[in-house]
Design a protein around this motif. Structure first.
Motif, PDB file in Angstrom:
ATOM      1  N   ARG A  53       0.703  -1.556  -0.370  1.00 52.14           N
ATOM      2  CA  ARG A  53       0.558   0.251  -0.199  1.00 52.14           C
ATOM      3  C   ARG A  53       1.172   1.413  -0.036  1.00 52.14           C
ATOM      4  NH1 ARG A  53      -3.401  -2.622  -1.864  1.00 52.14           N
ATOM      5  NH2 ARG A  53      -5.460  -3.604  -0.848  1.00 52.14           N
ATOM      6  N   LEU A  54       2.643   1.155   0.738  1.00 51.65           N
ATOM      7  CA  LEU A  54       2.731   2.315   0.670  1.00 51.65           C
ATOM      8  C   LEU A  54       3.888   2.626   0.189  1.00 51.65           C
ATOM      9  CD1 LEU A  54       2.787   2.544   4.608  1.00 51.65           C
ATOM     10  CD2 LEU A  54       1.477   4.141   2.975  1.00 51.65           C
ATOM     11  N   ALA A  55       3.798   1.486  -1.510  1.00 52.11           N
ATOM     12  CA  ALA A  55       5.701   1.408  -2.331  1.00 52.11           C
ATOM     13  C   ALA A  55       4.786   2.846  -3.257  1.00 52.11           C
ATOM     14  CB  ALA A  55       5.287   0.439  -3.468  1.00 52.11           C
ATOM     15  N   GLY A  56       6.352   3.091  -3.707  1.00 53.40           N
ATOM     16  CA  GLY A  56       6.932   4.112  -3.966  1.00 53.40           C
ATOM     17  C   GLY A  56       6.745   5.794  -3.072  1.00 53.40           C
ATOM     18  N   ARG A  57       6.871   5.013  -1.752  1.00 51.70           N
ATOM     19  CA  ARG A  57       6.070   6.255  -1.078  1.00 51.70           C
ATOM     20  C   ARG A  57       8.042   6.490  -0.650  1.00 51.70           C
ATOM     21  NH1 ARG A  57       1.418   8.760   0.376  1.00 51.70           N
ATOM     22  NH2 ARG A  57       0.089   6.964  -0.160  1.00 51.70           N
ATOM     23  N   TRP A  58       8.108   7.639  -0.299  1.00 55.61           N
ATOM     24  CA  TRP A  58       9.414   8.205   0.774  1.00 55.61           C
ATOM     25  C   TRP A  58       9.348   9.331   1.353  1.00 55.61           C
ATOM     26  CZ3 TRP A  58      14.470   5.853  -0.805  1.00 55.61           C
ATOM     27  CH2 TRP A  58      15.749   7.287   0.165  1.00 55.61           C
ATOM     28  N   PRO A  59       9.989   8.900   2.785  1.00 58.74           N
ATOM     29  CA  PRO A  59      10.759   7.242   3.038  1.00 58.74           C
ATOM     30  C   PRO A  59       9.709   5.993   2.760  1.00 58.74           C
ATOM     31  CG  PRO A  59      10.229   8.684   5.018  1.00 58.74           C
ATOM     32  CD  PRO A  59       9.913   9.734   3.968  1.00 58.74           C
ATOM     33  N   PRO A  60      10.703   5.179   2.871  1.00 56.94           N
ATOM     34  CA  PRO A  60       9.361   4.243   2.926  1.00 56.94           C
ATOM     35  C   PRO A  60       9.132   3.739   4.317  1.00 56.94           C
ATOM     36  CG  PRO A  60      12.118   3.479   2.601  1.00 56.94           C
ATOM     37  CD  PRO A  60      12.201   5.193   2.614  1.00 56.94           C
ATOM     38  N   PRO A  61       7.997   2.923   3.832  1.00 56.20           N
ATOM     39  CA  PRO A  61       7.524   3.022   5.428  1.00 56.20           C
ATOM     40  C   PRO A  61       8.397   2.340   6.765  1.00 56.20           C
ATOM     41  CG  PRO A  61       6.558   1.261   3.820  1.00 56.20           C
ATOM     42  CD  PRO A  61       7.599   2.285   2.914  1.00 56.20           C
ATOM     43  N   ALA A  62       8.261   2.657   7.970  1.00 51.76           N
ATOM     44  CA  ALA A  62       9.124   1.758   8.874  1.00 51.76           C
ATOM     45  C   ALA A  62       7.921   0.980   9.859  1.00 51.76           C
ATOM     46  CB  ALA A  62       9.972   3.233  10.095  1.00 51.76           C
ATOM     47  N   ILE A  63       9.058   0.033   9.335  1.00 49.73           N
ATOM     48  CA  ILE A  63       8.392  -1.333   9.896  1.00 49.73           C
ATOM     49  C   ILE A  63       9.112  -2.555  10.411  1.00 49.73           C
ATOM     50  CG2 ILE A  63       7.252  -3.112   9.201  1.00 49.73           C
ATOM     51  CD1 ILE A  63       6.732  -2.694   6.495  1.00 49.73           C
TER      52      ILE A  63
END
Length: 296
Positions: A207-217
């Motif tokens: 769902r958060l692909a392509g966002r910057w910064p990438p998701p913190a998991i």
């Protein structure tokens, strides 16, 4: 077997004619079979005289053991029949977890009420663990998040739940009626290594692909209750099926993700060679309850 049954009848009535009448056969047939049995055994079972018959000492011991064996055989036949109809036996179920009030909780409650002689065992773990257990024949069926297309397994969607975000009750979004993926983009997500953790991790990345910064998991080797406690303490947020909100956790709020396109699918997965009636009955009940839920 017929000779043994007739021997027991004569031992009960101590009279060949009465035993034959009770068995609805001829007296001569009973006499002949028991005489042949005595010859095969090489010992007399009955002493015969004009007033009737009585058991010899050897006959008494023989009849006691035959009676016990027939009782066990009768029990075996009855239990085999019950197992064939799914009214007794064992059913081993793999699952991610069991939440009071959830669809799965209702399914298992109703199944156990309808089939009280089935011993239901539950094994909790991830989807990968459950599939391994299925292939090793350690469980009969697994109820898991997602759709499955495994070459050696059957699978079927059973029910769905909306996806919700679990946030600390003092979170900046906690007062909203729902959240979007844009709202969640900058959050720290907590997921488990086990249970539904792998699917949650992959869904967040998708769902958060392509966002910057990438998701913190961040991933943790904890149980669901511990993860929710960490959320209440402000470590981050997570994603869950809506049924999790049926079992409230202090300091945690559950908000629907309003732009999530599809609800979460839960499927049953089992081996095609498993044709036990207990499993068929469970799957039939799951389908029935699933259709009822959808119609409502």
């Amino acid at each position: 077997m017929v000779s043994l049954i007739q021997t027991l009848a004569v031992a009960e009535y101590l009279n060949f004619r009465h035993a034959a009448n009770a068995l609805r056969v001829s007296q001569s047939s009973v006499s002949a079979r028991i005489k042949a049995l005595e010859e095969d055994l090489g010992i007399p079972l009955f002493e015969r005289n004009t007033r009737g018959v009585r058991l010899t000492e050897a006959g008494r011991h023989f009849v006691e053991r035959v009676a016990a064996g027939v009782d066990q055989l009768d029990y075996a036949v009855k239990t085999a029949s019950l197992a064939a109809s799914g009214d007794c036996g064992h059913l081993r179920i793999g699952l991610h977890g069991l939440i009071p009030g959830s669809f799965l909780d209702g399914l298992l409650t109703r199944y156990r009420a309808e089939h009280p002689a089935i011993a239901v065992e539950m094994v909790e773990g991830s989807a990968r663990d459950a599939v391994k257990q299925l292939r090793a024949h350690r469980i009969d069926v697994a109820f898991l998040v997602g759709m499955f297309d495994l070459p050696d397994c059957h699978s079927r969607p059973i029910w769905t739940e909306p996806l919700v975000a679990a946030l600390p009750s003092n979170h900046r979004l906690a007062e909203q009626s729902g959240v979007t993926w844009t709202n969640l983009a900058g959050e720290t997500f907590l997921v488990r290594h086990g249970g539904t953790g792998p699917q949650v991790h992959d869904h967040i990345v998708l769902r958060l692909a392509g966002r910057w910064p990438p998701p913190a998991i961040q991933r943790f080797e904890v149980e669901r209750g511990t993860l929710l406690s960490m959320i209440a303490q402000g470590f981050g947020i997570t994603l869950l099926g809506a049924a999790s909100g049926l079992f409230p956790t202090g300091g945690v709020v559950f908000l629907p993700i309003v732009d999530e396109p599809e609800p979460v699918v839960f499927s049953a997965v089992w081996l095609p060679q498993n044709r036990t009636a207990s499993l068929r009955n469970l799957l039939a009940l799951a389908n029935k309850m699933g259709r009822s839920t959808q119609s409502n």
